[in-house]
Every structure is written in structure tokens, then in C-alpha cells.
Design a protein around this motif. Structure first.
Motif, PDB file in Angstrom:
ATOM      1  N   ASP A  83      32.280  47.006  41.506  1.00 44.34           N
ATOM      2  CA  ASP A  83      31.417  47.253  40.361  1.00 44.34           C
ATOM      3  C   ASP A  83      30.692  45.999  39.880  1.00 44.34           C
ATOM      4  O   ASP A  83      30.073  46.002  38.836  1.00 44.34           O
ATOM      5  N   GLU A 112      27.697  43.917  39.792  1.00 45.83           N
ATOM      6  CA  GLU A 112      26.273  44.143  40.101  1.00 45.83           C
ATOM      7  C   GLU A 112      25.561  42.793  40.124  1.00 45.83           C
ATOM      8  O   GLU A 112      25.809  41.948  39.265  1.00 45.83           O
ATOM      9  N   LYS A 138      29.150  46.621  36.166  1.00 46.05           N
ATOM     10  CA  LYS A 138      28.362  47.749  35.705  1.00 46.05           C
ATOM     11  C   LYS A 138      29.227  48.823  35.031  1.00 46.05           C
ATOM     12  O   LYS A 138      28.716  49.667  34.319  1.00 46.05           O
ATOM     13  N   THR A 139      30.508  48.732  35.251  1.00 47.06           N
ATOM     14  CA  THR A 139      31.375  49.691  34.563  1.00 47.06           C
ATOM     15  C   THR A 139      31.496  49.393  33.079  1.00 47.06           C
ATOM     16  O   THR A 139      31.914  50.221  32.293  1.00 47.06           O
TER      17      THR A 139
END
Lengths: 480, 373, 363
Positions: free
Chosen positions: A19, A21, A38-39
Motif C-alpha cells: 500500500d 504509493e 494509500k490505506t
């Protein structure tokens, strides 16, 4: 170090998680990289507030153009990682050593709905959520005081959970605050899951009584803060811990302050009676039928004897079977969805209850006793205390089965001594009873009208005692 | 240290499990409860006890009760109850015991205390059980099993309680007669039963001198004694004949309720000589008075004086009867002990009592007349 | 309190503490013991004992005020010097051990007679000691709080009186002076074990907040209340039982309740017995605590928490000397003989010596 290497170092530190990015862009005419999880982050926010202004940047520092609320500039990779894990965005510039960090946490809070387990009839139907910021804002909004103080701790080597200690600076005893903070900072664990904190900071782990109040109700926390107590918020947990507490805090419901004082006082007394019933009643029954049947009134003796004749068990076993069955039904009901839960209630309560009597295993009287006990234990407004009280009745039943009423007396004495010894953050747990302060029974045992509660409870030893000035002077005012 | 502590705590918690059913348990389930005991004299100086044991059985929802009578012979209470236990399933328990009946013959020849000693000694025994004397054989009463629809024990219990409320007999139980048995200065009376066909009746009171029965009083006398002792506030109803006003009527009674009776006893004690000045103030409430002329104060005081006169005669009569039996129902000896202790030590009280002079004065005050005059 | 010194207690707590130590299980047989020799004057005897103790409380006050901030153990060491003083502390400590053993003895005797004829001696001791050791291991402050709660049950004693009076015959105790004043005064000393416990003033006094006058007032009030309760209870039981009857009832106060029938609960005596258990637990805990404190004053390294269970164990073993009511009575009489030495004589000697010492220093 080259930009590539720096990016890789960060990624390494975050275990190359999927996750992470990475967004490359041009800024000030050089290559720049944005890194974020991004989470955790709000991507729209990133585009709007970070990427767009950066792309337009010609010269100067990114700090001046980015529209994020929070901006940090750090050198240390460790700290950068920490911030990334809290939903920040990292900006790396090819020719600059500085790591720019912008806050872009996704706001994911559910509505502040009424907590399931602390329902009330009247009063605000608002509860905390899993989001600590939202919770704190709920408090801030309702205590508009410059004295409301919040301090933050991050606990758990791995989980890095945010814990906020809130108190009124002009009310809470500084020694108490020092104690709370000291206990919190001395926690050293890998993970601090929401339920853990209580066990780390309570005084007597051996006691069955909860030594911190757990609540999801905003109004309850506010009321306690205004009494000079300390509230401890934990990120990810809708329930807030309150310290110090006394036994009677657990028996007060916020409902009480929304209905007439006579009614509330009556209900409080009912609750206190239920406290005794919940752990004494089965014990007293056992003592009566197996030690002192001569104490029962004449006709009751024959009635009870009639129902006991066929029962194959000792009254203690009989009571234990029934109490355990009840606990089974309760536990089964909690986990199941509410519709199935109802069926459990019917099967457990009606079918088992009736069948067990008809089969001659348990006497009617015992069923009545167990039912009353169960209801008495459900009356307690807080879950933890209700559980504690339910647990207490088993040793009490044993004591009654061994020494009858005298056993109960000894058991109760040990309990009272225990309550007198128990302290919550150095403050007596059994407060208006021991030390005895009859004045405070006004709000602990009864509920007198609010205007007559001129002083705060002494239990948390607040800095300022007076809370109500004479507010009903208009009654004496002739010119009205 | 920590481990030792934990071990100790576990021990304390688990310990009781092993103690279940030990020592001093007294399971209600196993108890066979005696409700009534009737005592008679059997041959050879033995006692014959009839133990009425009440059984309760429950058939799912309703509870049925019935009596079983066990007979036993023995020389004491304990011996008899042991004999009963021999033929009883479960444990014979007396803690819900309500009525003890003695036959008149037994009460006249046998001291009461030795029979009751086991009750006084046992912590679980019910000291509020009633004691009664039966004219004839005591076991005849319990053989009735049921009177009407009520089981005999309960019937007797309720009967005695009712009569006590009407001040026919003095309220006494095993505990309250204990000081009186020991006290040389006061005697007591017990309810006196008689079996009449299918019924059991309270026919009056048995005079107990010290620990033995010496005679009996009729219902009217017993009620009068209660009044003289000042113990019948409430519902004591007295009916007296009134002088004929209307020749054609057969009903010519005045009935009144005693609201308050306040006796005063003044004693003049000289060596071996006793004068009892007895003053009784009565407040009454007229319940029945056919002439219906109480509207004038004159009539009221006339009625009062009339009642005074009759009661005075009756009191004198009763006192004479008590003197004859050396029965000190008014507790005059008690007064001498308390206020004339020196004289008491030098007198043969029973002798002096028999020859005491009794000077009653009675003052009646009508305080109510119902809703008509 | 969060910051305060945790060893000091309030005057109200001090009051309750003395009350709870004085009122113990011995109360139930007091009317019987006094009536045996004083007849109807038994209640006067108990009143006299109360007055006598009051005088000694003032003497204690004089002594304690001369050594402010010190308890009697420290005073002993101060007056008699290190060695003799420590020996005296040890003797006092064992006196309280004896008092604890005696309290246990009476408790077991009554429990066996009234509720647990078959339960073994050791088990009755075990539960009692479990509770009282748990209490005695707490701080003085916690103990005093428990005493306050225990004192909340005292009004029920008056309820007991009221119920007794409903079945009383007031001519039974008369004439009051049947046996003459001399015998009544002699009998007063038999009340000593029941009144015993006021001597704890000597050991708790310095740990109480307030001025000397206020503290003495609290102690006197406690003694006055005890005297009042005892006197009224003795009088009530004299009036309930005929003189010849009370002679055969060893525990008249419990017996009195057996006769009363209530619609909800029968056998009120059992409920009263539970109150008795409560007050003997508190009495015992204080004796154990003070005995432990004595050992601590001999050697400061001894922790009260640690010695209390040992003292309790010794006291429990001592009770095996007398396990039946007859020998308990025998030892009771012996014990009455030594109580005045510790509660009256030695403190007064200390007081006199302290005057003497001061004069010596002045000259």
C-alpha cells in the motif's frame, strides 16, 4: 544520496508493503517524489492540496504553497516513518536533504450514535466513535473552557497507539494527574490494543471490581471531567476510561439527572438494593434451607419444603446449576444476531426453566431466586460492575453452604474490608461509605436536586469544591 | 511468595467444596417437622407422647399437606423423640413446633419445667410455641386430625391466637412462662381445652401454681383475670345482665368492650398480714345496650355505677377463688419482693396470701357508645 | 488524602475504633455474670465500671499529653530506658495476644453453643482469623474505616433493647440494692472483660488528628456510649428474665431474642449473633494489630503485616487450652485478674514516674 536510494530506504523501512504509493512529479524544475500509505491517506486531498500547488511551484519552499494543515520538516528517517504510519505524505526533492511531511489523513469516522450497551431513556443520545480526534472534538465542543487540557502519549512499540489524557486543569488534583501520567508512560509493550490500558494502570489486579470507569457516553465523560476526574482516550476505542472512581460511580446513570430528583433517588436506592440482592440472595436462600430452616416463617417453611422434597441435589449444587445455566444463556445470547438471540432467550428462559422444574431437578423457589438475582445484576448501569457482581455471588454461595448465615457474614466482611482497602489512583474506592461522608450521600446514594449539590464530590479531591453558587435566590426576591 | 499467596487463595476458594454436607447442616428437605405434641401419663410413671408430624408433598404446582401421628413412650421428652425417630423416615425436627398439649392429670402431678427443659436447652427450638392443658386425655385432641378443613395443629394454633386476641386467655408461650415458673411471686394460667364431640373448645384457663396445675377458671373468670391484670386492651368483650327495664324482652344485656384497664395495687404488709387495696380504672365502649338511653349523662353514669358494682363483686369472688388455690395470678408476691423485700424474706408467702384481705375499688368510664345512644 | 500521611485517622474514626474494641462478644454474657453476685444491682455495677474507666481515660490523657506524638510503647521505652522498656513492650504485646486469644475463646464458645455444635474448633478459628488477619494487615486508616462501617450496625442494639422492653417486667430487677453497695462495687470488676478495649487509646491516640482536648473528648464519648449501651442492655435483660431464670441462662441477650416472633424472620438471635461475629472480628483485628505494633517497637525491622499472622496463629493455639464452656469460664476469671494490671496499674505508674522524672530534671 540519490533520490532513488532515498525512496528505497523508506520503502525498506516500511517492509515494502503493497500500500505504499509513490508518485513522481516535477517541482521547482527538479524531480520530486511523493510517498504515502494509500490505506491511510485521503487521495483526493493529496491531489487537491499537495500535488496541484507543488506542480505550480517555481521557487521557494514547498512549505509555503502546500495547503495542508500540518506540515513538518524532518531529517531523521525514523521520525519520517513514524509520521507516514500516521497518514502523512512525504515529499522528497532530488536536491534537498529535507523531508517534507504533510498531513493528509483520511477522516473515517462513523456517526456519533448512542452506544448500544449504555442506553438511556432521556438525555443526549450521543456516543464516542473509534476516531480519537472526533471524540476529542465532541468533548471540546461541550466544555468550552480554557482549562480543558489534553496531553498525548503514543504507546506500544509496534502499534504506536495514540492515548490522550484529558482533564480540567483548574479542577483535577495535580498529584492525581502526575500519577496517571506516570502510570501511562511506564507502559512498555509491543502492542497496546484498546482494552489493554485499563489492566496496565489499575492498582489491584487481584480485585474483582473494575477500578476505572469505561464509558462510551459523551455526557458521562463530561460530567466526570467537571468533577475533577481524568479521562483517558485511546485511539480506536469508543470507550473512554475515567479515573479515579468510587464504587458508586458505577451505579450512577446519566438518566438520573434528566428525571425528577425524587424518582432518581428512588431508582438509585433500588440499584443499591440490587447490588446486595445480586450477590447475597442465592447465598441467603442456601443458608436458610440448608442451615437455618427455623428462620423461615411458618407457612413459608412448609411451602418451600414441599417444593424441595423431590429435588435430588444439595441446594448449593442446585443453585450453581441454575446460575451457570443462566450465564450460558446470557453468553450465547450476546454473540448471536439479535433475532436468533431472542430465540435463545425463549429456549433458555421458558423451555429450560419449565422443564427443569417439571423434571424435578430444580425447585420452583430456586428458579425464582435465580431469576431475581439475574435481574438485579442487570440493573447495574455499567457492564463491568454488573459482571463483577455476578462473579461475587459464587464465593458467597460457597460461604453460605459451609457456615450458613455466619458464613455470609464473614464473606460480606471480607468484601467490605476489601472495598475499604481498595484504592483507585490512591483515592478511596468506597468513598462516601468509607471514609464515611454523609454529606456526599446526597449525590452518591440519593440524588438531591442539582441546585442543592453545592459542592463537588470529594472523592477525586478536586482543587475547587464549590460547583453551584446559590442559584435560586429569586425565590427570596420579593420584587419578582 | 507470590506463588504461595496464589496457592492460599485457591485453597480458600476450593476448600468449601469438600466441606459440603459436613457438620452443622440442617437440610429443610430431610426435616420431618413436628407441629404439635400431646403428652399424657402412661402406666409405670412413663409419659405417652403423640407427635403430630406434618407432611408436605408437592405435585408439580400445588402443595398438599397432611398429618401423621407417631406415638412414643418414654420418661422424658428426649427419650420419646428418640423413640419416634426409630419409626420415621428423615430427621425428626421440632423447630417449627407450635403447640404443646398436656393432659390435666399430667399437669396436676408432674412439674412442668422438666418436660420443657429440652426446649430451653436447644438453640433451634421455637420458644414461641404455645402450651395448653387438656381436660381428659391430650391425645384425644390430636387424634382429630382435621377440624373442618384445617389440620389439627394449625387449628389449635389459630384457636389459641384468636382467644388471646379476645383476651379470654393470657398470651403465653414456652419462653414467657419460664420466668413465671421460677418466680415465687407470680403465677400464670394456660389455655384449658376440652374435647366436645368433633370439636375442641377453649373452656377457660388452667391455674398453674409454680409448675403445676391447681385448678381451672371458666372463660368468664379467665377474662376477668385478664382485665384485673390490666392486660386486655383492645377487644375484650364483657356482657352483663342489666336490671329489667322491659319485661317482655328476653334480651337484657349490656355488652361493652374494654378499651383500657389500668389496675393499681397498693399493699399493706405487716408480718404475716397482707391487705390488698386494688384499684381498677376501666374505659369502656358500649357495644350493646337495648334501653338505648345513653343520651343523658345521668343515664351514662348510672350504667357506669351499675357495671362497677357487678364487676366489684365478681372481682372479689375471683380473688377468693384464686386465694383458695393459692394461685397468685395478679403477681402480688412480685410487688412484695420488689417493694417490701425485708418483709418478704421473713414471711411464708403462700400462707399469708391465702389469708390476705382484698379491697377492690373499680371506676368505670364510658368512652364510647357506637353510632347511636 | 491522596498526598497526606496515611497513618493518621480522624476523631470520628478514633471514636468508632474505641467503640468497636470495647463492644465485643463478651457483651452477651455480661448480664448473667453481673447478676450472679449483684442481683438487681447488676446495672449499677456496669454503670460504675464505666465511670471508673472514664477516670482512667483522663489519666491516660494526662500521660499521653506529656509525651505528645508518642504511643504507649514509645513512652515505655522513654521512661524505662531501652532495655526495661523493650521488655515491657514485649509484655504488653503478649497481653494483647492473650486478649486476642481470649476474644477467640469466647467467640468459639458462643458459636458452638448457638449455631455450630458439630463444626470443628479449628474451622471456626480459621474463618475468624482469615477475616481479622486480613483486616489487621491493613493500614490503621483502612482499619478505622472498617470500624466506622461496623459502627453503623450499633443502632440495632437499641432495637434489641426496645424489643426486650416489650416483654419486660420491671419489677424483676427490684430491689436494686438487695446485696448492698459493697458487693455491687466488687461485681463491677467482673464487667472488665466486656469493657476491655479502652486501653487501645494508649496506642492509637498519637495517630489521631485534633487537639488533645478533642481527642480525649472523642475517647470519653465512646466510653460513655459503651457504658450507656451496656447499662441499658443489662437492665433490659434483668427485666426480661426472672432472677432465678437469669442464673441458668449464660447468654441472656441472645436468649431474649429467641422468644420474639417476627412475621418475616424468626430466630432474631441468629441475626444478633452475626452482629456479634462482626464486633468480635473488629475487636480481634485491633488486638492483633496492637500486639504486632508492640513487636515492631522492640525491633523496628519487624513489619506489622508479617507478624500479625504469626500472632494470630499463636492466639489460635492458645485457645486450645479451653475448648468447653466450663474451662472458658475458669480462664475468664483468671484473665480478669490480670487485666487491671495492664489497663490501670502500669499506665498510672508510668504517669507517676513521668512526674518524678520531670522534677528530677528540674532540680
Amino acid at each position: 544520496m540519490r533520490l532513488e536510494e532515498r525512496i528505497n530506504e523508506i520503502k525498506e523501512n516500511l517492509s515494502n508493503s503493497i500500500d505504499i504509493e509513490q508518485r513522481m512529479l516535477h517541482c521547482k524544475g527538479q524531480v520530486a517524489a511523493l510517498l504515502y500509505l494509500k490505506t491511510l491517506c485521503d487521495e483526493q486531498k493529496i491531489v487537491r492540496e499537495i500535488i496541484t500547488p507543488l506542480q505550480r511551484l517555481e521557487r521557494g519552499s514547498p512549505v509555503h504553497v502546500v495547503r495542508s494543515v500540518n506540515i513538518l520538516v524532518k531529517q531523521d528517517v525514523e521520525q519520517v516513518i513514524k509520521q507516514l504510519l500516521q497518514g502523512w505524505v512525504l515529499l522528497l526533492l532530488e536536491n534537498e536533504k529535507n523531508n517534507y511531511l504533510f498531513a493528509a489523513l483520511k477522516e473515517e469516522a462513523r456517526e456519533a450514535v448512542e452506544p448500544e450497551n449504555e442506553r438511556i431513556v432521556r438525555g443526549p443520545h450521543q456516543g464516542f466513535t473509534e476516531n480519537i480526534l472526533k471524540n476529542l472534538s465532541l468533548i471540546r465542543r461541550q466544555i468550552q473552557s480554557k482549562h480543558l487540557h489534553l496531553s498525548t502519549f503514543y504507546l506500544g512499540k509496534d502499534t504506536h497507539t495514540q492515548v490522550v489524557v484529558a482533564y480540567m486543569k483548574n479542577l483535577a488534583n495535580p498529584i492525581l494527574i502526575k500519577k496517571v501520567k506516570k502510570r501511562i508512560t511506564s507502559i512498555k509493550v509491543d502492542q497496546l490494543l484498546p482494552g489493554y490500558l485499563e489492566e496496565f494502570i489499575e492498582e489491584s489486579p487481584a480485585s474483582p471490581f473494575p477500578q476505572l470507569l469505561n464509558t462510551e457516553r459523551t455526557d458521562r465523560v463530561i460530567a466526570n471531567l467537571m468533577e475533577g476526574r481524568v479521562a483517558i482516550f485511546i485511539d480506536g476505542d469508543p470507550s473512554v476510561l475515567i479515573a479515579p472512581v468510587s464504587l458508586f460511580t458505577f451505579y450512577q446513570s446519566t438518566d438520573d439527572y434528566h428525571s425528577r430528583w425524587q424518582v432518581s433517588s428512588f431508582l438509585r436506592i433500588i440499584r443499591l438494593i440490587s447490588f446486595f440482592l445480586a450477590f447475597q440472595l442465592p447465598a441467603i436462600y442456601i443458608a436458610m434451607v440448608s442451615f437455618h430452616p427455623e428462620m423461615l416463617p411458618l407457612n413459608l417453611t412448609y411451602n418451600i419444603q414441599g417444593s424441595l422434597r423431590q429435588i435430588p441435589f444439595h441446594p448449593l449444587i442446585e443453585a450453581a446449576i441454575m446460575e451457570l445455566t443462566l450465564e450460558l444463556i446470557r453468553e450465547a445470547g450476546i454473540r448471536l444476531p439479535s433475532r436468533v438471540g431472542q430465540t435463545i432467550g425463549i429456549v433458555g428462559g421458558l423451555v429450560i426453566g419449565d422443564a427443569v422444574v417439571n423434571a424435578g431437578y430444580i425447585s420452583y423457589t430456586m428458579i425464582i431466586i435465580v431469576a431475581i438475582t439475574a435481574i438485579a445484576s442487570f440493573i447495574v448501569p455499567t457492564q463491568e460492575m454488573s459482571n463483577a457482581v455476578r462473579l461475587l455471588r459464587f464465593p458467597m454461595m460457597f460461604a453460605a453452604a459451609v457456615l450458613g448465615l455466619v458464613g455470609i457474614t464473614f464473606g460480606t466482611m471480607i468484601l467490605v474490608i476489601h472495598l475499604c482497602r481498595l484504592e483507585s489512583f490512591g483515592l478511596p474506592y468506597f468513598e462516601p461509605f468509607s471514609p464515611l461522608r454523609l454529606k456526599e450521600w446526597k449525590d452518591a446514594v440519593f440524588r438531591f436536586p442539582v441546585w442543592s449539590l453545592k459542592e463537588r464530590s470529594n472523592q477525586p479531591e478536586p482543587l475547587r469544591k464549590k460547583q453551584v453558587e446559590s442559584s435560586r435566590r429569586w425565590g427570596h426576591d420579593q420584587s419578582e | 511468595m507470590k506463588r504461595l499467596k496464589l496457592f492460599l487463595m485457591l485453597l480458600v476458594l476450593i476448600f468449601p467444596l469438600f466441606l459440603l454436607g459436613c457438620w452443622d447442616q440442617d437440610q429443610l428437605k430431610q426435616a420431618r417437622l413436628v407441629y404439635t405434641i400431646a403428652l399424657d401419663q402412661a402406666s409405670g410413671g412413663q409419659l405417652l407422647g403423640s407427635f403430630v408430624v406434618r407432611n408436605t408433598t408437592s405435585h408439580t404446582q400445588q402443595i398438599e399437606t397432611n398429618n401423621t401421628i407417631y406415638y412414643a413412650k418414654g420418661r422424658s421428652m428426649r427419650e420419646m423423640s428418640q423413640a419416634v425417630s426409630a419409626s420415621l423416615n428423615g430427621r425428626l425436627r421440632v423447630f417449627k413446633f407450635r403447640v404443646l398439649l398436656l393432659s390435666e392429670k399430667l399437669a396436676r402431678t408432674q412439674d412442668l419445667y422438666p418436660l420443657l427443659d429440652s426446649f430451653y436447652r436447644e438453640p433451634k427450638s421455637p420458644l414461641n410455641a404455645k402450651v395448653g392443658i387438656v381436660k381428659g386425655e391430650a391425645n384425644e385432641v390430636v387424634q382429630h386430625q382435621k377440624i373442618g378443613t384445617t389440620l389439627i395443629g394449625e387449628y389449635l394454633d389459630q384457636l389459641i391466637e384468636g382467644e388471646e386476641k379476645l383476651s379470654v386467655i393470657s398470651p403465653q408461650d414456652i419462653q414467657s412462662i419460664c420466668p413465671l415458673m421460677f418466680d415465687p411471686g407470680e403465677d400464670f394460667s394456660l389455655p384449658y381445652f376440652e374435647v366436645k364431640g368433633n370439636e375442641v373448645e377453649v373452656v377457660g384457663a388452667a391455674m398453674m401454681r409454680g409448675q403445676r396445675m391447681v385448678g381451672s377458671l371458666s372463660r368468664v373468670e379467665s377474662k376477668l383475670l385478664q382485665m384485673m391484670r390490666g392486660k386486655n386492651d383492645g377487644t375484650a368483650l364483657v356482657s352483663l345482665a342489666i336490671p329489667m327495664t322491659n319485661v317482655h324482652s328476653a334480651v337484657n344485656r349490656v355488652s361493652f368492650e374494654i378499651m383500657k384497664s389500668s389496675p393499681e395495687i397498693e399493699l399493706r404488709v405487716r408480718r404475716n398480714h397482707l391487705d390488698v387495696y386494688y384499684k381498677l380504672g376501666l374505659k369502656i365502649n358500649v357495644k350493646e345496650y337495648p334501653p338505648a338511653n345513653l343520651d343523658s349523662p345521668k343515664e351514662v353514669s348510672k350504667l357506669n355505677r351499675y357495671i362497677e358494682k357487678i364487676l366489684k363483686d365478681r372481682c372479689k369472688h375471683l380473688f377468693a377463688k384464686m386465694q383458695k388455690h393459692q394461685f397468685d395470678g395478679l403477681g402480688i408476691g412480685r410487688q412484695i419482693i420488689a417493694y417490701h423485700n425485708d418483709e418478704w424474706k421473713h414471711m411464708n408467702y403462700k400462707e399469708v396470701y391465702t389469708h390476705a384481705n382484698f379491697y377492690p375499688t373499680i371506676h368505670v368510664e364510658s368512652k364510647g357508645n357506637g353510632i347511636i345512644y | 488524602m491522596i498526598n497526606q500521611n496515611k497513618t493518621k485517622i480522624t476523631r470520628g474514626q478514633f471514636f468508632c475504633m474505641i467503640l468497636q474494641t470495647q463492644i465485643g462478644t463478651q457483651l452477651v454474657s455480661l448480664p448473667h455474670n453481673l447478676q450472679e453476685t449483684a442481683k438487681g444491682g447488676a446495672w449499677i455495677s456496669s454503670l460504675l465500671m464505666g465511670v471508673c474507666i472514664q477516670i482512667f481515660i483522663f489519666l491516660f490523657g494526662l500521660l499521653l499529653n506529656r509525651f505528645s506524638g508518642q504511643d504507649f510503647y514509645q513512652i515505655c521505652i522513654h521512661i524505662f530506658g531501652k532495655w526495661l522498656g523493650r521488655v515491657l513492650c514485649g509484655i504488653y504485646s503478649s497481653f494483647f495476644l492473650l486478649a486476642a486469644a481470649f476474644t477467640l475463646m469466647v467467640y468459639v464458645k458462643i458459636a458452638k453453643a448457638w449455631v455450630f455444635p458439630k463444626t470443628p474448633h479449628w474451622f471456626l478459628l480459621f474463618v475468624m482469623l482469615l477475616t481479622s488477619v486480613y483486616l489487621a494487615r491493613s493500614s490503621l486508616q483502612v482499619m478505622s474505616r472498617v470500624m466506622v462501617i461496623a459502627s453503623l450496625f450499633l443502632p440495632s442494639l437499641f432495637l434489641l433493647v426496645a424489643m426486650g422492653l416489650s416483654i419486660a417486667n420491671f419489677t424483676y430487677p427490684m430491689p436494686f440494692l438487695e446485696v448492698g453497695w459493697l458487693k455491687i462495687i466488687q461485681t463491677a470488676f467482673l464487667a472488665l472483660p466486656a469493657f476491655g478495649g479502652f486501653e487501645v487509646i494508649l496506642f492509637i491516640y498519637p495517630y489521631v488528628h485534633g487537639t488533645n482536648k478533642q481527642k480525649l473528648m472523642a475517647a470519653s464519648l465512646a466510653n460513655a456510649l459503651t457504658t450507656l449501651i451496656y447499662t441499658v442492655l443489662v437492665y433490659t435483660s434483668l427485666a426480661v428474665f426472672a432472677p432465678e431464670e437469669i442464673a441458668i441462662v449464660p447468654e441472656p441477650l441472645i436468649y431474649m431474642l429467641k422468644a420474639i416472633r417476627f412475621s418475616l424472620v424468626e430466630r432474631l438471635d441468629l441475626i444478633f449473633l452475626n452482629l456479634g461475629v462482626l464486633s468480635s472480628t473488629t475487636t480481634l483485628a485491633i488486638y492483633l494489630y496492637i500486639s504486632g505494633k508492640g513487636l515492631k517497637s522492640i525491633n523496628n525491622h519487624i513489619a506489622i503485616k508479617k507478624v500479625v499472622p504469626i500472632i494470630a496463629l499463636i492466639a489460635a493455639l492458645l485457645t486450645y487450652v479451653a475448648t468447653d464452656p466450663f474451662s472458658v469460664k475458669y480462664y475468664e476469671m483468671k484473665f480478669i485478674g490480670i487485666i487491671p494490671v495492664f489497663t490501670f496499674i502500669i499506665p498510672v505508674i508510668c504517669l507517676l514516674l513521668s512526674f518524678f522524672r520531670k522534677k528530677e530534671r528540674l532540680s
